[in-house]
Design an enzyme around this catalytic site. Structure first.
Site, PDB file in Angstrom:
ATOM      1  N   LYS A  67      19.272  11.778  61.452  1.00  0.00           N
ATOM      2  CA  LYS A  67      20.409  11.832  62.372  1.00  0.00           C
ATOM      3  C   LYS A  67      20.902  13.259  62.481  1.00  0.00           C
ATOM      4  CE  LYS A  67      24.658  10.172  61.645  1.00  0.00           C
ATOM      5  NZ  LYS A  67      25.710   9.158  61.528  1.00  0.00           N
ATOM      6  N   ARG A 110      27.995   2.056  62.772  1.00  0.00           N
ATOM      7  CA  ARG A 110      27.778   1.960  61.326  1.00  0.00           C
ATOM      8  C   ARG A 110      28.969   2.470  60.532  1.00  0.00           C
ATOM      9  NH1 ARG A 110      28.274   6.994  58.725  1.00  0.00           N
ATOM     10  NH2 ARG A 110      26.321   8.134  58.606  1.00  0.00           N
ATOM     11  N   GLN A 138      35.790   7.616  66.776  1.00  0.00           N
ATOM     12  CA  GLN A 138      35.361   6.575  65.837  1.00  0.00           C
ATOM     13  C   GLN A 138      36.310   5.374  65.813  1.00  0.00           C
ATOM     14  OE1 GLN A 138      32.468   6.739  64.096  1.00  0.00           O
ATOM     15  NE2 GLN A 138      32.058   8.686  65.109  1.00  0.00           N
ATOM     16  N   ASP A 159      48.859   7.336  66.412  1.00  0.00           N
ATOM     17  CA  ASP A 159      48.258   8.668  66.491  1.00  0.00           C
ATOM     18  C   ASP A 159      49.377   9.645  66.822  1.00  0.00           C
ATOM     19  OD1 ASP A 159      46.541  10.853  66.695  1.00  0.00           O
ATOM     20  OD2 ASP A 159      44.991   9.706  67.733  1.00  0.00           O
ATOM     21  N   GLY A 225      38.003   9.478  57.526  1.00  0.00           N
ATOM     22  CA  GLY A 225      37.873  10.755  58.215  1.00  0.00           C
ATOM     23  C   GLY A 225      37.625  11.982  57.371  1.00  0.00           C
ATOM     24  N   ALA A 226      37.892  11.933  56.063  1.00  0.00           N
ATOM     25  CA  ALA A 226      37.854  13.147  55.234  1.00  0.00           C
ATOM     26  C   ALA A 226      36.439  13.435  54.750  1.00  0.00           C
ATOM     27  CB  ALA A 226      38.810  13.003  54.052  1.00  0.00           C
TER      28      ALA A 226
END
Length: 328
Positions: A67, A110, A138, A159, A225-226
């Site tokens: 990927k 995924r 995502q 957000d 996210g990290a």
């Protein structure tokens, strides 16, 4: 070679398929059956971005994959994906590339499915309220995976940009209407988190995006996210409240995630606080949730095995269904 677009993949592969594929991938990781070197990360500081290369090989499946995923957070301001990608599926017997898949969508599936798998395995069965922090590229599959794992009455979305949050919530309400879940835009992180049974954070933040003291007993939290050392979505106070801390891959998390590395360096937690990898829960080697009031944390940075298993299953389904474009 078969070319598979986002629309092609949607025809043959659902988020529930992706959740099962991720469970298989997590098992392969803990069983040592996948050769997946830690991803190569090339920084692009001029644009706050990076290029990531993620290879994997599973001998028993006679399959390899590569990927290429490039993270450019500012893309969201221009209406393009923040993590464009391609997945190459490779025949393990011949070394021939058999398919090129829309890696942006494979990654969305995924990655969302990792949270879905964690919730399916670890969350309270009676979970009814979800919270999602982050509305970037995502977020949609994270939201759907949460709803696929548990029968939720409501998901609160937050957000920094409220207008964008409202647009996202309205779009998702329409796209995911068959789940029967109310999707609500909220104006603060606290409003999202308080009373939530399930919480997903999926942002590029370098500082915590929720107050760990506001999380209810019994909640299950997936932080997504990290993926770099300086990033930290998770309020470290939740780690001191958590009964159990799980990973998609402890080695991968400890190589890059600030959510865990920063609290370790600051002495807030030690490695003795870690429970283990989700794959070991799935195969019955370590315990999952044991009490309804346990707070459980799942940290995921993604492993290439997930891309391999998902791409292989998508390819097989596409061939059987006659979907995709052949390129010679």
């Amino acid at each position: 070679m078969l070319l598979l677009s986002r629309e092609d993949i949607k025809k043959v592969f659902t988020i529930k398929d992706a959740i099962e594929a991720d469970k298989k991938a997590f098992r392969l990781v803990v069983e040592g059956k996948c050769d997946a070197p830690l991803r190569t990360n090339i920084q692009a500081p001029k644009h706050d971005g990076c290029f990531l290369f993620m290879p994997a090989y599973v001998e028993e499946m006679d399959t390899a994959s590569l990927k290429i995923i490039n993270i450019f957070p500012h893309n969201i301001d221009n209406g393009i994906p923040s993590s464009p990608a391609q997945v190459l599926l490779i025949d393990g017997k011949t070394g021939i590339v058999t398919a090129v898949l829309d890696g942006t969508y494979v990654t969305q599936l995924r990655t969302g499915a990792a949270s879905g798998a964690a919730f399916d395995v670890l969350a309270r069965k009676d979970a009814r309220i979800g919270a999602l922090i982050g509305t970037g590229g995502q977020a949609a599959t994270q939201l759907e995976a949460m709803m696929a794992a548990r029968d939720l009455e409501e998901v609160r979305v937050y957000d920094l940009n409220y207008e964008r949050t409202q647009e996202f919530a309205a779009r998702m309400q329409e796209e995911l209407k068959d789940y029967g879940t109310k999707i609500v835009a909220v104006r603060s992180s606290d409003e999202a988190v308080e009373g939530a049974d399930l919480l997903i954070t999926v942002t590029p933040s370098s500082k915590p995006v929720f107050d760990g003291t506001k999380v209810k007993d019994g909640a299950t939290i997936s932080c997504v996210g990290a993926y770099q050392h300086h990033m930290q979505e998770m309020d470290p106070r939740i780690l001191t409240r958590a009964s159990k801390i799980y990973f998609d891959s402890e080695d991968a998390v400890l190589s890059e995630s600030g959510d865990i590395l920063i609290p370790l360096e600051e002495g807030i937690i030690t490695k003795d606080d870690f429970t283990g990898d989700l794959g070991d829960v799935i195969r019955g080697k370590i315990a999952g949730r044991e009490h309804d009031d346990e707070i459980i944390v799942f940290e995921t940075v993604g492993v290439a095995t997930q891309d391999l298993v998902a791409a292989k299953e998508i390819y097989e389904k596409a061939v059987a269904a006659g979907v995709g474009t052949n390129w010679n």
